[in-house]
Design a protein around this motif. Sequence first.
Motif, PDB file in Angstrom:
ATOM      1  N   TYR A  78       0.839  -1.079  -0.154  1.00 43.19           N
ATOM      2  CA  TYR A  78       0.029  -0.112   0.036  1.00 43.19           C
ATOM      3  C   TYR A  78       1.143   1.264   0.061  1.00 43.19           C
ATOM      4  N   ASP A  80      -0.034   5.111   1.488  1.00 42.76           N
ATOM      5  CA  ASP A  80      -0.986   5.912   2.093  1.00 42.76           C
ATOM      6  C   ASP A  80      -0.641   7.387   1.973  1.00 42.76           C
ATOM      7  N   LYS A  83      -0.651   9.774   5.041  1.00 42.70           N
ATOM      8  CA  LYS A  83       0.442   9.567   6.250  1.00 42.70           C
ATOM      9  C   LYS A  83       1.803   9.620   5.642  1.00 42.70           C
ATOM     10  N   GLY A  89       0.679  -4.595   3.871  1.00 45.55           N
ATOM     11  CA  GLY A  89      -0.486  -4.905   4.746  1.00 45.55           C
ATOM     12  C   GLY A  89      -0.551  -6.371   4.979  1.00 45.55           C
ATOM     13  N   GLU A 104     -11.946  -8.787   3.310  1.00 46.31           N
ATOM     14  CA  GLU A 104     -11.022  -8.735   4.539  1.00 46.31           C
ATOM     15  C   GLU A 104      -9.882  -7.644   3.703  1.00 46.31           C
ATOM     16  N   ALA A 107     -11.289  -4.307   3.486  1.00 47.35           N
ATOM     17  CA  ALA A 107     -11.330  -3.532   4.814  1.00 47.35           C
ATOM     18  C   ALA A 107      -9.975  -2.843   5.118  1.00 47.35           C
ATOM     19  N   PHE A 108      -9.021  -3.472   4.878  1.00 45.66           N
ATOM     20  CA  PHE A 108      -7.728  -2.990   5.016  1.00 45.66           C
ATOM     21  C   PHE A 108      -7.540  -1.708   4.147  1.00 45.66           C
ATOM     22  N   ARG A 110      -9.763   0.262   3.069  1.00 47.88           N
ATOM     23  CA  ARG A 110     -10.559   1.273   3.488  1.00 47.88           C
ATOM     24  C   ARG A 110      -9.885   2.137   4.603  1.00 47.88           C
ATOM     25  N   THR A 111      -8.573   1.386   5.174  1.00 46.52           N
ATOM     26  CA  THR A 111      -7.686   2.307   6.317  1.00 46.52           C
ATOM     27  C   THR A 111      -6.659   3.230   5.421  1.00 46.52           C
ATOM     28  N   VAL A 112      -6.509   2.976   4.251  1.00 45.34           N
ATOM     29  CA  VAL A 112      -5.505   3.650   3.664  1.00 45.34           C
ATOM     30  C   VAL A 112      -5.913   4.923   2.800  1.00 45.34           C
ATOM     31  N   THR A 113      -5.449   6.001   2.691  1.00 46.00           N
ATOM     32  CA  THR A 113      -5.606   7.216   1.896  1.00 46.00           C
ATOM     33  C   THR A 113      -5.040   7.151   0.593  1.00 46.00           C
TER      34      THR A 113
END
Length: 122
Positions: A78, A80, A83, A89, A104, A107-108, A110-113
């Motif tokens: 990934y 991001d 950040k 990941g 799954e 879902a991961f 969606r935590t990364v911009t």
Amino acid sequence: VGPLGWFIKALGGIAIDRKRIPGGRKQTYTEAMISMLKESEELVIMVTPEGTRSAVKKWKTGFYHIALGADVPIVVGYLDYKKKEAGIGPWIQPNGEMDNQIEELMAFGRTVTPKHPEKGII
């Protein structure tokens, strides 16, 4: 092959041979990639994410079928942009429960911009 083919080969690119298989039909790209992974001890395939050029409603699943058929894990890399971070990941070993396992991974995700959030999954 031409100059572009030579350049890509010099960088380590591998051509996919869609040879004829028993029954006379050409093997699919998925079947060819599964064969390549099974025949090599050191081959790594990187698949770029969906939504890099335009928004999508769901992911294509070829990467999952390739990993399942070759019995290799799927590892998420990934970037991001918020950040300013890159990394590895989660990873999964495909077990045939494709919808659950892809969720799954999503879902991961969606935590990364991403660089262009508007081009992600709708």
